[in-house]
Design a protein around this motif. Sequence first.
Motif, PDB file in Angstrom:
ATOM      1  N   SER A  87       0.808  -1.138  -0.240  1.00  0.00           N
ATOM      2  CA  SER A  87       0.040  -0.051   0.025  1.00  0.00           C
ATOM      3  C   SER A  87       0.694   1.366  -0.097  1.00  0.00           C
ATOM      4  CB  SER A  87      -0.946   0.093   1.188  1.00  0.00           C
ATOM      5  OG  SER A  87      -1.727  -1.118   1.168  1.00  0.00           O
ATOM      6  N   SER A 117      -4.293   2.582  -1.409  1.00  0.00           N
ATOM      7  CA  SER A 117      -3.795   3.869  -1.411  1.00  0.00           C
ATOM      8  C   SER A 117      -4.536   4.888  -0.619  1.00  0.00           C
ATOM      9  CB  SER A 117      -3.261   4.040  -3.044  1.00  0.00           C
ATOM     10  OG  SER A 117      -2.946   5.541  -3.053  1.00  0.00           O
ATOM     11  N   SER A 157      -4.292   8.854   0.872  1.00  0.00           N
ATOM     12  CA  SER A 157      -3.816  10.085   0.680  1.00  0.00           C
ATOM     13  C   SER A 157      -4.720  11.318   1.206  1.00  0.00           C
ATOM     14  CB  SER A 157      -3.432  10.472  -0.465  1.00  0.00           C
ATOM     15  OG  SER A 157      -2.639  11.835  -0.709  1.00  0.00           O
ATOM     16  N   SER A 180      -8.298  -0.613  -2.585  1.00  0.00           N
ATOM     17  CA  SER A 180      -8.966   0.287  -2.396  1.00  0.00           C
ATOM     18  C   SER A 180      -7.886   1.821  -2.435  1.00  0.00           C
ATOM     19  CB  SER A 180      -9.733   0.773  -1.024  1.00  0.00           C
ATOM     20  OG  SER A 180     -10.826  -0.193  -0.862  1.00  0.00           O
ATOM     21  N   SER A 181      -8.668   2.781  -3.190  1.00  0.00           N
ATOM     22  CA  SER A 181      -7.850   4.162  -3.052  1.00  0.00           C
ATOM     23  C   SER A 181      -8.687   5.182  -2.274  1.00  0.00           C
ATOM     24  CB  SER A 181      -7.625   4.497  -4.553  1.00  0.00           C
ATOM     25  OG  SER A 181      -6.796   3.394  -5.097  1.00  0.00           O
ATOM     26  N   ILE A 201     -13.042   3.031  -4.719  1.00  0.00           N
ATOM     27  CA  ILE A 201     -12.317   4.308  -4.774  1.00  0.00           C
ATOM     28  C   ILE A 201     -13.087   5.205  -4.351  1.00  0.00           C
ATOM     29  CG2 ILE A 201     -11.264   5.977  -6.516  1.00  0.00           C
ATOM     30  CD1 ILE A 201     -11.241   3.693  -8.572  1.00  0.00           C
TER      31      ILE A 201
END
Length: 398
Positions: free
Chosen positions: A78, A100, A102, A114-115, A130
């Motif tokens: 990740s 990921s 942020s 997942s992001s 996402i």
Amino acid sequence: EDSVISGSNNTSELSKKNLIIGESNELTNSENNIVSGLNNDISGNNNNNISGENNVVLNALSSIISGFNNIVKNVTKSIIFGELNEINKDGTTGPSIGVSVSGKSNKIMGSRYSSIFGQNHTVTDTDESIIGGDNVTSNTVEQSIILGNNISVGNSKLNNITGKSHVINTSNQSIVSGSSNNLTTGNNNSIFGSNNIINKDDNSVILGSQNQVTDSCNNSVFGESNIINDLSNSMIAGSSNNITNVINTLSSGVGNTLLNVNESIISSQMNVVKNSKSALVFGDRNKVEDVSGSIIMGKENDVSGNTNYSTILGLKNTEKQGNNNLILGRENNSTNQEQSIMSGKENVSSNGKNSIISGLENTIVDTNNSIISGDTNTLDTVNDTLVIGKEQQLTTIN
């Protein structure tokens, strides 16, 4: 063992092949990591690059973690950047794999593939998703795309949600776009617009604003401020329509009210249609109740009382308990009439059949098989008669 440690107060226990740079970092049972920063606590990690301050990382593999005050557990392959992120904090709901992250203040637990982008997200049990934007709260969301801000999603999967300020709960395989839409217990829906409230609706398309749809399925709703309850296999277009218990119907316009209607078409504004089937209503402020197989066109016509297979065209015409009649004109009144034609203005007929009435202010009572044309004629209990002219009075002709 075989580790490089630079800085002060760094400790390494049961760990090897690590590079530690900074101050007060702790490594336990970890291998092949690069750790830099201050007060990071690393345990059971392999092949990671961890930098920042006050991060707590447990059982991460092949990940890049950077930021401040992040709590990371059971993360695999990740990338995590930001501040105050918590990924699988309790370590009890399954690993977060391929995530990921942020942003800032995100909380992710039990995620997979997942992001997550933005800030202040809360994501729980999310699978292959996402999520982007800020202030998104999700719970048990699977295989979904969520982009926007101030979005709350719970117990849902396979959704595509974009926009802002949506509230989605127990919804699967739906598309939601716009702002401030509320979807509860609905599957396979497409919702576009703002401030729509959808509860227990499946397989529908809702486009517009401030629509309310409840206990419905297989519909298309276009417009604004429509209130819909128990609608199926229908299309509603326009604004401020009130629809209840309607099936297989097309309604368009403004301010129409439909109750217990089946297989009908209603168009224009302020029409009231109740307890009717196979009715075509076009115009303004028509009242239709207990009607089947009939056509009503014009304004302010009133058709009721178990009327079947009649056609009413014009203004302020009234028909009650009629069958197979044709009424043309304005302010005509027909009661308990069958197989008859009435045209003109202010004609009155009742309790008859198989007659033709045309003209002005004719009154026909208990009359059958007759033709009346003219003005102000009166027929009472008359059969098989032809009347042409005006001001004639006929009684009991058989």
